[in-house]
Design a protein around this motif. Structure first.
Motif, PDB file in Angstrom:
ATOM      1  N   PRO A 186      36.416  82.860  -0.625  1.00 15.35           N
ATOM      2  CA  PRO A 186      36.376  81.851   0.503  1.00 15.35           C
ATOM      3  C   PRO A 186      36.587  82.472   2.049  1.00 15.35           C
ATOM      4  N   PRO A 187      35.888  81.869   3.002  1.00 11.45           N
ATOM      5  CA  PRO A 187      36.265  82.712   4.398  1.00 11.45           C
ATOM      6  C   PRO A 187      37.749  82.569   4.792  1.00 11.45           C
ATOM      7  N   ALA A 188      37.984  83.272   5.638  1.00 14.03           N
ATOM      8  CA  ALA A 188      39.370  82.874   6.505  1.00 14.03           C
ATOM      9  C   ALA A 188      39.464  81.463   6.879  1.00 14.03           C
ATOM     10  N   ASP A 189      38.357  80.867   7.559  1.00 14.98           N
ATOM     11  CA  ASP A 189      38.519  79.594   8.014  1.00 14.98           C
ATOM     12  C   ASP A 189      38.967  78.444   6.956  1.00 14.98           C
ATOM     13  N   LEU A 190      38.949  78.700   5.615  1.00 16.12           N
ATOM     14  CA  LEU A 190      39.516  77.830   4.725  1.00 16.12           C
ATOM     15  C   LEU A 190      40.924  78.417   4.393  1.00 16.12           C
ATOM     16  N   PRO A 191      41.991  77.739   5.115  1.00 17.55           N
ATOM     17  CA  PRO A 191      43.464  78.492   5.104  1.00 17.55           C
ATOM     18  C   PRO A 191      43.995  78.277   3.766  1.00 17.55           C
ATOM     19  N   ASP A 192      43.553  77.097   2.921  1.00 21.16           N
ATOM     20  CA  ASP A 192      44.197  76.884   1.562  1.00 21.16           C
ATOM     21  C   ASP A 192      44.428  78.009   0.767  1.00 21.16           C
ATOM     22  N   ALA A 193      45.562  78.126   0.055  1.00 23.30           N
ATOM     23  CA  ALA A 193      45.711  79.190  -0.951  1.00 23.30           C
ATOM     24  C   ALA A 193      44.566  78.994  -2.462  1.00 23.30           C
ATOM     25  N   ALA A 194      44.367  77.708  -2.556  1.00 28.07           N
ATOM     26  CA  ALA A 194      43.269  77.657  -3.686  1.00 28.07           C
ATOM     27  C   ALA A 194      42.241  76.629  -3.166  1.00 28.07           C
ATOM     28  N   HIS A 195      41.182  76.624  -3.558  1.00 26.16           N
ATOM     29  CA  HIS A 195      40.096  75.718  -3.312  1.00 26.16           C
ATOM     30  C   HIS A 195      39.266  75.105  -4.149  1.00 26.16           C
ATOM     31  N   GLU A 196      39.066  73.745  -4.294  1.00 23.47           N
ATOM     32  CA  GLU A 196      38.772  72.785  -5.279  1.00 23.47           C
ATOM     33  C   GLU A 196      37.444  72.953  -4.691  1.00 23.47           C
ATOM     34  N   VAL A 197      36.380  73.057  -5.789  1.00 19.85           N
ATOM     35  CA  VAL A 197      34.931  72.898  -5.698  1.00 19.85           C
ATOM     36  C   VAL A 197      34.326  72.280  -6.639  1.00 19.85           C
ATOM     37  N   ARG A 198      33.252  71.436  -6.277  1.00 21.85           N
ATOM     38  CA  ARG A 198      32.400  70.561  -7.287  1.00 21.85           C
ATOM     39  C   ARG A 198      31.176  70.746  -7.009  1.00 21.85           C
ATOM     40  N   VAL A 199      30.257  71.069  -8.026  1.00 28.75           N
ATOM     41  CA  VAL A 199      28.695  71.440  -8.005  1.00 28.75           C
ATOM     42  C   VAL A 199      28.125  70.787  -8.715  1.00 28.75           C
ATOM     43  N   PRO A 200      26.787  70.357  -8.571  1.00 24.67           N
ATOM     44  CA  PRO A 200      25.874  69.937  -9.694  1.00 24.67           C
ATOM     45  C   PRO A 200      25.328  70.874 -10.118  1.00 24.67           C
ATOM     46  N   VAL A 201      25.272  70.878 -11.442  1.00 27.39           N
ATOM     47  CA  VAL A 201      24.340  71.860 -12.280  1.00 27.39           C
ATOM     48  C   VAL A 201      23.277  71.177 -13.213  1.00 27.39           C
ATOM     49  N   VAL A 202      22.275  71.321 -12.827  1.00 30.92           N
ATOM     50  CA  VAL A 202      20.946  70.813 -13.333  1.00 30.92           C
ATOM     51  C   VAL A 202      20.180  71.862 -14.373  1.00 30.92           C
ATOM     52  N   GLY A 237      19.137  67.940 -18.281  1.00 33.30           N
ATOM     53  CA  GLY A 237      20.485  67.161 -17.948  1.00 33.30           C
ATOM     54  C   GLY A 237      21.019  67.800 -16.509  1.00 33.30           C
ATOM     55  N   LYS A 238      21.938  67.044 -16.121  1.00 38.58           N
ATOM     56  CA  LYS A 238      22.718  67.297 -14.950  1.00 38.58           C
ATOM     57  C   LYS A 238      24.054  67.070 -15.369  1.00 38.58           C
ATOM     58  N   ALA A 239      24.979  67.930 -15.053  1.00 39.54           N
ATOM     59  CA  ALA A 239      26.464  67.857 -15.175  1.00 39.54           C
ATOM     60  C   ALA A 239      27.150  68.268 -13.829  1.00 39.54           C
ATOM     61  N   GLU A 240      28.402  67.967 -13.607  1.00 32.97           N
ATOM     62  CA  GLU A 240      28.928  68.288 -12.384  1.00 32.97           C
ATOM     63  C   GLU A 240      30.354  69.079 -12.891  1.00 32.97           C
ATOM     64  N   LEU A 241      30.263  70.292 -12.325  1.00 35.02           N
ATOM     65  CA  LEU A 241      31.209  71.473 -12.665  1.00 35.02           C
ATOM     66  C   LEU A 241      32.300  71.444 -11.564  1.00 35.02           C
ATOM     67  N   GLY A 242      33.650  71.109 -11.952  1.00 37.82           N
ATOM     68  CA  GLY A 242      34.659  71.545 -11.037  1.00 37.82           C
ATOM     69  C   GLY A 242      35.376  72.547 -11.319  1.00 37.82           C
ATOM     70  N   PHE A 243      35.736  73.232 -10.350  1.00 35.72           N
ATOM     71  CA  PHE A 243      36.562  74.392 -10.508  1.00 35.72           C
ATOM     72  C   PHE A 243      37.688  74.969  -9.278  1.00 35.72           C
ATOM     73  N   THR A 244      38.734  75.599  -9.382  1.00 29.44           N
ATOM     74  CA  THR A 244      39.483  76.132  -8.488  1.00 29.44           C
ATOM     75  C   THR A 244      39.485  77.349  -8.226  1.00 29.44           C
ATOM     76  N   LEU A 245      39.218  78.002  -6.957  1.00 30.34           N
ATOM     77  CA  LEU A 245      39.046  79.401  -6.590  1.00 30.34           C
ATOM     78  C   LEU A 245      40.459  79.738  -6.015  1.00 30.34           C
ATOM     79  N   ASP A 246      40.876  80.898  -6.051  1.00 29.22           N
ATOM     80  CA  ASP A 246      42.085  81.546  -5.245  1.00 29.22           C
ATOM     81  C   ASP A 246      41.580  82.253  -4.064  1.00 29.22           C
ATOM     82  N   ARG A 247      42.303  82.682  -3.276  1.00 32.40           N
ATOM     83  CA  ARG A 247      41.692  83.199  -2.121  1.00 32.40           C
ATOM     84  C   ARG A 247      40.831  84.489  -2.207  1.00 32.40           C
ATOM     85  N   GLU A 248      40.860  85.057  -3.558  1.00 32.56           N
ATOM     86  CA  GLU A 248      40.114  86.094  -3.764  1.00 32.56           C
ATOM     87  C   GLU A 248      38.837  86.019  -4.409  1.00 32.56           C
TER      88      GLU A 248
END
Length: 151
Positions: A115-131, A70-81
């Protein structure tokens, strides 16, 4: 300029104008190399955390049926660390055990690559496929963590 040259150049003019207009169109920006490298590191870290659910392997073995894929899509939020603040399944695989295994890859509090410094937001939304790839019930590799060598 003779007549043939004039006709040929008038026929080519629209193509030249179209080509020059295409050349002037802005190209979509490419992410900086450090962002691309971070994405690769993030995917590698998630892959190392991925585990095929043992319950599905045991059930497949008991029934003689192949383990489900199966294939799911995982979404999560990361902070600067790189700490996971929240996570959810944004698209289900249709198999609750696989969805739970995907969600376990990024539990809140999990540390992932920063996350690298080029991504200035305090939190980053990420979505990835998981197979998840199942297989024959007699295949011992389906119970092993995916992405690692066979025992």
């Amino acid at each position: 300029m003779n007549r043939r040259t004039l006709i040929a150049s008038s026929l080519l003019l629209p193509f030249c104008l179209a080509a020059s207009a295409l050349a002037r169109q802005p190209q979509p920006p490419r992410p900086p190399r450090d962002v691309q490298a971070w994405r690769r590191q993030l995917m590698a870290a998630l892959q190392r955390r991925k585990r095929y659910p043992a319950a599905l392997t045991l059930a497949a073995k008991a029934s003689g049926q192949p383990s489900p894929s199966g294939k799911a899509e995982l979404g999560f939020t990361l902070d600067r660390e790189g700490r996971v603040l929240s996570a959810s399944i944004t698209r289900s695989s249709g198999i609750p055990e696989l969805d739970a295994a995907a969600l376990a890859m990024a539990r809140p509090g999990t540390l992932l690559p920063k996350p690298p410094a080029d991504l200035p937001d305090a939190a980053h939304e990420v979505r990835v496929p998981v197979v998840f790839v199942g297989g024959p019930a007699s295949n011992p590799a389906t119970a092993a963590p995916l992405g690692r060598g066979r025992p």
